[in-house]
Structure formats: structure tokens, C-alpha cells
Design a protein around this motif. Structure first.
Motif, PDB file in Angstrom:
ATOM      1  N   ALA A  97       0.821  -1.214   0.000  1.00  9.56           N
ATOM      2  CA  ALA A  97       0.000   0.000   0.000  1.00  9.56           C
ATOM      3  C   ALA A  97       0.858   1.269   0.000  1.00  9.56           C
ATOM      4  N   HIS A  98       2.037   1.201   0.630  1.00  8.69           N
ATOM      5  CA  HIS A  98       2.909   2.372   0.724  1.00  8.69           C
ATOM      6  C   HIS A  98       4.359   1.940   0.477  1.00  8.69           C
ATOM      7  N   VAL A  99       5.103   2.773  -0.255  1.00  7.84           N
ATOM      8  CA  VAL A  99       6.495   2.461  -0.599  1.00  7.84           C
ATOM      9  C   VAL A  99       7.381   3.656  -0.275  1.00  7.84           C
ATOM     10  N   TRP A 100       8.524   3.367   0.345  1.00  4.13           N
ATOM     11  CA  TRP A 100       9.583   4.355   0.550  1.00  4.13           C
ATOM     12  C   TRP A 100      10.870   3.669   0.134  1.00  4.13           C
ATOM     13  N   SER A 101      11.672   4.311  -0.689  1.00  7.72           N
ATOM     14  CA  SER A 101      12.923   3.678  -1.107  1.00  7.72           C
ATOM     15  C   SER A 101      13.996   4.722  -1.373  1.00  7.72           C
ATOM     16  N   VAL A 102      15.236   4.284  -1.207  1.00  8.87           N
ATOM     17  CA  VAL A 102      16.395   5.136  -1.470  1.00  8.87           C
ATOM     18  C   VAL A 102      17.420   4.307  -2.233  1.00  8.87           C
ATOM     19  N   ILE A 103      17.803   4.794  -3.394  1.00  7.71           N
ATOM     20  CA  ILE A 103      18.848   4.140  -4.189  1.00  7.71           C
ATOM     21  C   ILE A 103      20.179   4.770  -3.813  1.00  7.71           C
ATOM     22  N   ASP A 104      21.200   3.959  -3.666  1.00  7.06           N
ATOM     23  CA  ASP A 104      22.531   4.449  -3.297  1.00  7.06           C
ATOM     24  C   ASP A 104      23.210   5.042  -4.529  1.00  7.06           C
ATOM     25  N   ASN A 105      22.782   6.256  -4.900  1.00  7.36           N
ATOM     26  CA  ASN A 105      23.345   6.930  -6.071  1.00  7.36           C
ATOM     27  C   ASN A 105      24.813   7.270  -5.881  1.00  7.36           C
ATOM     28  N   ALA A 106      25.231   7.564  -4.655  1.00  2.35           N
ATOM     29  CA  ALA A 106      26.630   7.920  -4.406  1.00  2.35           C
ATOM     30  C   ALA A 106      27.559   6.759  -4.782  1.00  2.35           C
ATOM     31  N   ALA A 107      27.182   5.535  -4.424  1.00  4.60           N
ATOM     32  CA  ALA A 107      28.007   4.373  -4.772  1.00  4.60           C
ATOM     33  C   ALA A 107      28.032   4.159  -6.280  1.00  4.60           C
ATOM     34  N   LEU A 108      26.892   4.357  -6.926  1.00  2.88           N
ATOM     35  CA  LEU A 108      26.819   4.209  -8.380  1.00  2.88           C
ATOM     36  C   LEU A 108      27.688   5.254  -9.065  1.00  2.88           C
ATOM     37  N   GLU A 109      27.566   6.512  -8.644  1.00  4.24           N
ATOM     38  CA  GLU A 109      28.379   7.568  -9.244  1.00  4.24           C
ATOM     39  C   GLU A 109      29.861   7.343  -8.990  1.00  4.24           C
ATOM     40  N   ALA A 110      30.213   6.836  -7.806  1.00  4.34           N
ATOM     41  CA  ALA A 110      31.619   6.545  -7.513  1.00  4.34           C
ATOM     42  C   ALA A 110      32.163   5.506  -8.481  1.00  4.34           C
ATOM     43  N   GLN A 111      31.366   4.482  -8.807  1.00  5.63           N
ATOM     44  CA  GLN A 111      31.795   3.474  -9.790  1.00  5.63           C
ATOM     45  C   GLN A 111      32.031   4.117 -11.154  1.00  5.63           C
ATOM     46  N   LEU A 112      31.077   4.951 -11.554  1.00  2.00           N
ATOM     47  CA  LEU A 112      31.172   5.563 -12.878  1.00  2.00           C
ATOM     48  C   LEU A 112      32.343   6.532 -12.955  1.00  2.00           C
ATOM     49  N   TRP A 113      32.547   7.341 -11.904  1.00  2.00           N
ATOM     50  CA  TRP A 113      33.661   8.294 -11.919  1.00  2.00           C
ATOM     51  C   TRP A 113      34.993   7.569 -11.841  1.00  2.00           C
ATOM     52  N   ALA A 114      35.071   6.481 -11.082  1.00  5.43           N
ATOM     53  CA  ALA A 114      36.319   5.715 -11.010  1.00  5.43           C
ATOM     54  C   ALA A 114      36.656   5.151 -12.383  1.00  5.43           C
ATOM     55  N   ARG A 115      35.660   4.680 -13.104  1.00  7.06           N
ATOM     56  CA  ARG A 115      35.897   4.149 -14.443  1.00  7.06           C
ATOM     57  C   ARG A 115      36.324   5.254 -15.397  1.00  7.06           C
ATOM     58  N   ARG A 116      35.678   6.433 -15.271  1.00  7.88           N
ATOM     59  CA  ARG A 116      36.068   7.557 -16.130  1.00  7.88           C
ATOM     60  C   ARG A 116      37.498   7.988 -15.843  1.00  7.88           C
ATOM     61  N   ALA A 117      37.857   8.066 -14.542  1.00  3.81           N
ATOM     62  CA  ALA A 117      39.209   8.476 -14.168  1.00  3.81           C
ATOM     63  C   ALA A 117      40.227   7.472 -14.703  1.00  3.81           C
ATOM     64  N   ALA A 118      39.923   6.185 -14.583  1.00  2.70           N
ATOM     65  CA  ALA A 118      40.834   5.160 -15.104  1.00  2.70           C
ATOM     66  C   ALA A 118      40.968   5.275 -16.613  1.00  2.70           C
ATOM     67  N   ALA A 119      39.868   5.564 -17.291  1.00  2.71           N
ATOM     68  CA  ALA A 119      39.924   5.724 -18.747  1.00  2.71           C
ATOM     69  C   ALA A 119      40.772   6.931 -19.121  1.00  2.71           C
ATOM     70  N   TRP A 120      40.590   8.040 -18.392  1.00  2.37           N
ATOM     71  CA  TRP A 120      41.398   9.241 -18.674  1.00  2.37           C
ATOM     72  C   TRP A 120      42.867   8.981 -18.381  1.00  2.37           C
TER      73      TRP A 120
END
Length: 157
Positions: A97-120
Motif C-alpha cells: 500500500a505504501h512504498v519508501w525507497s532510497v537508491i545508493d546513487n553515491a556508490a553508483l556515481e563513484a563506480q562511474l567516476w572511477a571508471r572515467r578516471a581510469a579511462a582518462w
């Protein structure tokens, strides 16, 4: 419950379901997994933690998959990502009947930025290895920087 199978949702989700206190109904509840399935066609998830205190069920869901294009904003372009969501479902008459949720965007962004930094870093390394030393030659009559400094020091009283 497979969130991609919208036909079974009425068995598990109330028609007037709310998200963060705002009524989204079945259509709104169905739209999010459908959008996730488009962004991550091979999305797989499992419950890493599960707690129950009726009428609430809380879960920490772990998602894995290679998104296509963008995911929650940042471009990922098919690289596999792993992220979590903490979700609370409140049940009424056996349905969500009711939903509350939080996605760990910080962990996701850290993965993406780490990959970008490694690529650079890799790109910079390749360019540095491929580049030949450049020698700057001043046109005749124009002193190089070092020569101009030496002349200025000699003229100073």
C-alpha cells in the motif's frame, strides 16, 4: 514478484499505492520497473537483507546489470554496474500500500567516476608514450624565456 510482469501486479500491489506519501496507483508503480528494464535490459536483483515487522517489510536490494545509455543521469554505455536500494513496503490487506525507497546513487556515481578516471589515466598514458618531445624554437631575434631573464638580471643595479 517479477517487476517486469505487470499483469501480476494487482495481486501484490494495492490499486491506490503511494510512494513517499503521494498516490501513484498501479500505473505509477508499474512505470518505474518498466523504465528500469529499458535502461537495464539484463537487470538482475536480489534481496541482500530482509526484515519484517508487520505491516512493514524492509529490504536491501542489490542490482547488477549492464545499462544502456544513461542510468539515473550519468552515461554508462553498457558497462556493468552494481548498486543497492533500501526499500520499505507497508502492506494493507496483503498488498503493498505504501512504498519508501532510497537508491545508493553515491556508490553508483563513484563506480562511474572511477571508471572515467581510469579511462582518462589510460588515455593520458597512451598519449604521453606516443608523443615525441616538442622543442620550442623562438624566431630569430626573439629571446627565449631563459635568455630574457638572464639579461634582466644583468641590467639590474
Amino acid at each position: 514478484m517479477n517487476p517486469r510482469d505487470g499483469a501480476v501486479l494487482p495481486r501484490f500491489v494495492a490499486r491506490d499505492v503511494t510512494r513517499y506519501g503521494v498516490q501513484i496507483g498501479l500505473a505509477g508503480y508499474r512505470a518505474r520497473p518498466k523504465g528500469d528494464a529499458q535502461a537495464i535490459p539484463d537487470l538482475a536483483f536480489s534481496a541482500a537483507h530482509l526484515a519484517c515487522d508487520p505491516p512493514l517489510i524492509a529490504a536491501r536490494l542489490v542490482f547488477d546489470g549492464p545499462p544502456v545509455g544513461q542510468l539515473f543521469g550519468p552515461p554508462v554505455n553498457g558497462r556493468k554496474v552494481r548498486f543497492t536500494e533500501n526499500v520499505f513496503h507497508e502492506y494493507r490487506y496483503g498488498r503493498i500500500a505504501h512504498v519508501w525507497s532510497v537508491i545508493d546513487n553515491a556508490a553508483l556515481e563513484a563506480q562511474l567516476w572511477a571508471r572515467r578516471a581510469a579511462a582518462w589515466d589510460g588515455l593520458a598514458r597512451r598519449l604521453t608514450q606516443a608523443a615525441k618531445p616538442l622543442i620550442f624554437l623562438a624566431p630569430p631575434g626573439v629571446p627565449r624565456v631563459g635568455q630574457a631573464v638572464d639579461r634582466a638580471k644583468r641590467k639590474a643595479p
